[in-house]
Structures are given as C-alpha cells and as structure tokens.
Design a protein around this motif. Structure first.
Motif, mmCIF file in Angstrom:
data_model
loop_
_atom_site.group_PDB
_atom_site.id
_atom_site.type_symbol
_atom_site.label_atom_id
_atom_site.label_comp_id
_atom_site.label_asym_id
_atom_site.label_seq_id
_atom_site.Cartn_x
_atom_site.Cartn_y
_atom_site.Cartn_z
ATOM 1 N N LYS A 150 0.826 -1.208 0.000
ATOM 2 C CA LYS A 150 0.000 0.000 0.000
ATOM 3 C C LYS A 150 0.859 1.256 0.000
ATOM 4 O O LYS A 150 1.855 1.350 0.719
ATOM 5 C CB LYS A 150 -0.923 0.001 1.227
ATOM 6 N N LEU A 151 0.441 2.211 -0.782
ATOM 7 C CA LEU A 151 1.133 3.486 -0.917
ATOM 8 C C LEU A 151 1.318 4.185 0.421
ATOM 9 O O LEU A 151 0.392 4.301 1.218
ATOM 10 C CB LEU A 151 0.342 4.401 -1.856
ATOM 11 N N GLY A 152 2.547 4.634 0.700
ATOM 12 C CA GLY A 152 2.838 5.447 1.869
ATOM 13 C C GLY A 152 2.914 4.703 3.184
ATOM 14 O O GLY A 152 2.901 5.329 4.244
ATOM 15 N N THR A 153 3.012 3.381 3.142
ATOM 16 C CA THR A 153 3.056 2.592 4.371
ATOM 17 C C THR A 153 4.440 2.007 4.610
ATOM 18 O O THR A 153 5.316 2.037 3.743
ATOM 19 C CB THR A 153 2.041 1.426 4.302
ATOM 20 N N THR A 154 4.628 1.455 5.804
ATOM 21 C CA THR A 154 5.887 0.781 6.096
ATOM 22 C C THR A 154 6.022 -0.499 5.283
ATOM 23 O O THR A 154 7.133 -0.993 5.090
ATOM 24 C CB THR A 154 5.996 0.455 7.596
ATOM 25 N N GLY A 155 4.904 -1.028 4.793
ATOM 26 C CA GLY A 155 4.971 -2.166 3.890
ATOM 27 C C GLY A 155 5.659 -1.783 2.596
ATOM 28 O O GLY A 155 6.488 -2.534 2.062
ATOM 29 N N GLU A 156 5.323 -0.617 2.088
ATOM 30 C CA GLU A 156 5.982 -0.104 0.889
ATOM 31 C C GLU A 156 7.467 0.120 1.150
ATOM 32 O O GLU A 156 8.326 -0.260 0.340
ATOM 33 C CB GLU A 156 5.319 1.198 0.446
ATOM 34 N N GLN A 157 7.778 0.727 2.280
ATOM 35 C CA GLN A 157 9.180 0.992 2.618
ATOM 36 C C GLN A 157 9.976 -0.301 2.747
ATOM 37 O O GLN A 157 11.105 -0.406 2.253
ATOM 38 C CB GLN A 157 9.246 1.785 3.921
ATOM 39 N N ALA A 158 9.391 -1.292 3.421
ATOM 40 C CA ALA A 158 10.085 -2.564 3.617
ATOM 41 C C ALA A 158 10.314 -3.275 2.293
ATOM 42 O O ALA A 158 11.383 -3.861 2.057
ATOM 43 C CB ALA A 158 9.286 -3.458 4.561
ATOM 44 N N THR A 159 9.330 -3.227 1.403
ATOM 45 C CA THR A 159 9.462 -3.876 0.104
ATOM 46 C C THR A 159 10.581 -3.241 -0.717
ATOM 47 O O THR A 159 11.420 -3.936 -1.296
ATOM 48 C CB THR A 159 8.132 -3.801 -0.677
ATOM 49 N N MET A 162 14.022 -4.015 1.267
ATOM 50 C CA MET A 162 14.468 -5.382 1.497
ATOM 51 C C MET A 162 14.226 -6.318 0.311
ATOM 52 O O MET A 162 14.756 -7.435 0.268
ATOM 53 C CB MET A 162 13.776 -5.937 2.749
ATOM 54 N N ILE A 163 13.410 -5.866 -0.650
ATOM 55 C CA ILE A 163 13.173 -6.654 -1.867
ATOM 56 C C ILE A 163 13.382 -5.738 -3.075
ATOM 57 O O ILE A 163 12.495 -5.569 -3.927
ATOM 58 C CB ILE A 163 11.739 -7.255 -1.861
ATOM 59 N N PRO A 164 14.537 -5.108 -3.182
ATOM 60 C CA PRO A 164 14.744 -4.048 -4.171
ATOM 61 C C PRO A 164 14.754 -4.508 -5.627
ATOM 62 O O PRO A 164 14.473 -3.708 -6.527
ATOM 63 C CB PRO A 164 16.109 -3.471 -3.773
ATOM 64 N N ASP A 165 15.082 -5.776 -5.871
ATOM 65 C CA ASP A 165 15.188 -6.240 -7.259
ATOM 66 C C ASP A 165 13.848 -6.609 -7.877
ATOM 67 O O ASP A 165 13.728 -6.721 -9.097
ATOM 68 C CB ASP A 165 16.136 -7.450 -7.337
ATOM 69 N N ALA A 166 12.830 -6.808 -7.042
ATOM 70 C CA ALA A 166 11.499 -7.124 -7.568
ATOM 71 C C ALA A 166 10.868 -5.869 -8.163
ATOM 72 O O ALA A 166 11.219 -4.743 -7.812
ATOM 73 C CB ALA A 166 10.619 -7.687 -6.464
ATOM 74 N N LYS A 167 9.916 -6.044 -9.069
ATOM 75 C CA LYS A 167 9.169 -4.919 -9.623
ATOM 76 C C LYS A 167 8.100 -4.526 -8.613
ATOM 77 O O LYS A 167 7.210 -5.319 -8.300
ATOM 78 C CB LYS A 167 8.531 -5.284 -10.955
ATOM 79 N N TYR A 168 8.182 -3.317 -8.113
ATOM 80 C CA TYR A 168 7.247 -2.888 -7.069
ATOM 81 C C TYR A 168 5.992 -2.271 -7.683
ATOM 82 O O TYR A 168 6.062 -1.419 -8.573
ATOM 83 C CB TYR A 168 7.896 -1.878 -6.132
ATOM 84 N N ILE A 169 4.821 -2.688 -7.149
ATOM 85 C CA ILE A 169 3.530 -2.164 -7.582
ATOM 86 C C ILE A 169 2.847 -1.530 -6.372
ATOM 87 O O ILE A 169 2.665 -2.181 -5.345
ATOM 88 C CB ILE A 169 2.619 -3.271 -8.149
ATOM 89 N N SER A 170 2.466 -0.267 -6.499
ATOM 90 C CA SER A 170 1.839 0.455 -5.393
ATOM 91 C C SER A 170 0.324 0.451 -5.534
ATOM 92 O O SER A 170 -0.212 0.570 -6.644
ATOM 93 C CB SER A 170 2.354 1.898 -5.363
ATOM 94 N N PHE A 171 -0.386 0.318 -4.389
ATOM 95 C CA PHE A 171 -1.845 0.306 -4.384
ATOM 96 C C PHE A 171 -2.369 1.367 -3.427
ATOM 97 O O PHE A 171 -1.774 1.634 -2.386
ATOM 98 C CB PHE A 171 -2.379 -1.065 -3.960
#
Length: 267
Positions: A150-159, A162-171
């Motif tokens: 989710k946009l603007g959350t610590t989940g976004e920050q952690a992803t 800690m998972i920088p090589d994956a393609k990140y999708i924001s919701f």
C-alpha cells in the motif's frame, strides 16, 4: 530610574505570563472543548473499518472510546486519507492519530508517539504456484516477481528496502492489492500481519499462501502533535492502566481472537 523601574516591571510581567504560554497543552484543550477528536483511515482490519451501517468500528475505535471515557469527554472520529493523516494532525484537524500507525524515526521527527500499544510486522501473501519457490521475502528479491504493497506505508518501505530487485507495484488500498494478487496480476503482496491474516482467511479462495512469519519489527503507537508533554504523559499512563486492569485484553480478544465482528462489515 523611574523608566528603568517600569521596564523591569514589564519584564517581570512578561516572564510571569510565559509559563502559561509555554505549558499550553492539547490535553487541556480537549477538556475545555469536551470532545476528543481522533483521526483514522477506516480500511485497516481489524484496527478500523466501516460496518454495514457506515459506522467506523475496530480495535482502535474501542480503545479511543475508552480514552474519551477516561477523560470524561465525547469522542469524534475523523475519517482521513492515509497520505494526508500526518499533515491533518499537524494542522489541528484532530487531536491525535489512532490508525495502526507504525512508530518510525522519520515520522517521529514531525509528530510525537505514546508508548507502543501493540507490535506487528510485515508479512507476505504469495500466489499458490510459488509455494515451493518462495519461502521468505529473500526469495522474492528477483526482477521476475511483481510485489505490491500500500502506498505510503511501512509495507511499501520494507518492500523497496528489502526486496529491491522485484518490480514494485503500489496500491491505494490494501483491498485492491489483495484482489490483484488473487486475480494473478501480481505475484506477492506485503503488508502488516494482522490485516494479512484476516485477508488470507476471507479472500484467498485457495489461491494464496500466507507467509506468516513477520520479517520486520514494527511497534504501533498513538500519535499527537509535538510539544504536548502532559497529553503524552496521560496517554502513557492510560495505556499502562488498561494493560493491567483487563480492559486491553478484553478489547484485544474481541478483535483479534474472534471473528464475530466480520459479519458486521460492508459486503
């Protein structure tokens, strides 16, 4: 000499009024107004969500009711979008945030937090087809995976951290992210453990696997404006009281150890 005496008297008068100005605190403002205004975004199960009648319910709501009761004031819930909730607090749209907010050093530069009232962490839902391949967040660190949060959350920050090589999708919302995961549009969704446990039970449709071991440490706290030591002290003492007199456990059990509240939600 007379002019000096008048100047000295004026200085003493100014100093006498300064403590009242410096010590002005939101706690006294709440008591004077007779209302505690609490900001929250009703979309984070089971902390705050909207029921079939359009009312906001949840763990944080019940705790807010106890706070207002202990203060002897009325409670007003202010529904606020997550990306604007801190600015709204700082501009006095409400008195405090109770919305499952993680305490972070970055947020703490702008706002003050009471002691943590619960500790959670980030967990992961993945598509079932990756069950043999993905056992932890480390296994998702590959450009072939689409990972959302989710946009603007610590989940976004952690992803992102800690998972920088994956393609990140924001919701915009948690619900949208889980739905896209169920529909196969993303491969994994990262978010807070309490919400993910409920989402997995309600929405996985047998298509998802829940990696329920948190990979971050995240204390949640009630937030207020900086410069309010009396209010902060009151909240810390209130939390200590309810955690030791059974009030906290009763509310926790209602929302985290029972699913009776699910039937009240909007369909």
């Amino acid at each position: 000499m007379k002019r000096f005496t008048l100047l000295l008297s004026a200085l003493f008068l100014l100093l006498a009024t300064l403590p009242c100005t410096v010590m002005a605190d939101t706690l006294s403002d709440i008591q004077d107004a007779g209302v505690l205004r609490v900001g929250m975004e009703p979309g984070y199960m089971p902390f705050e969500m909207t029921d079939q009648k359009g009312q906001i319910i949840g763990f944080d709501v019940d705790m807010a009711k106890q706070i207002a009761k202990a203060m002897g004031v009325k409670l007003e819930l202010v529904s606020t979008a997550w990306d604007g909730i801190i600015p709204a607090l700082m501009t006095k749209k409400f008195d405090m945030i109770m919305s499952g907010m993680t305490i972070t050093p970055q947020r703490n530069l702008k706002i003050a937090f009471a002691n943590p009232y619960i500790v959670v962490g980030q967990s992961i839902l993945i598509q079932k087809k990756y069950g043999d391949e993905v056992k932890s967040y480390k296994d998702l660190n590959n450009k072939k995976f689409k990972v959302g949060s989710k946009l603007g959350t610590t989940g976004e920050q952690a992803t992102k951290r800690m998972i920088p090589d994956a393609k990140y999708i924001s919701f915009e919302t948690e619900q949208e992210g889980v739905m896209d995961l169920v529909n196969g549009k993303i491969d994994a969704f990262v978010y807070d453990l309490p919400y993910m446990a409920i989402a997995n039970a309600q929405k996985s449709e047998g298509k998802l696997i829940f990696l329920d071991k948190p990979f971050t440490y995240e204390p949640l706290g009630w937030a207020i404006r900086q410069g309010n030591p009396d209010f902060l002290n009151w909240l810390d003492n209130f939390l200590a009281q309810v955690k030791n007199d059974g009030t906290y456990d009763k509310i926790y059990n209602k929302w985290f150890l029972s699913n009776d509240w699910v039937k009240k939600l909007q369909q």
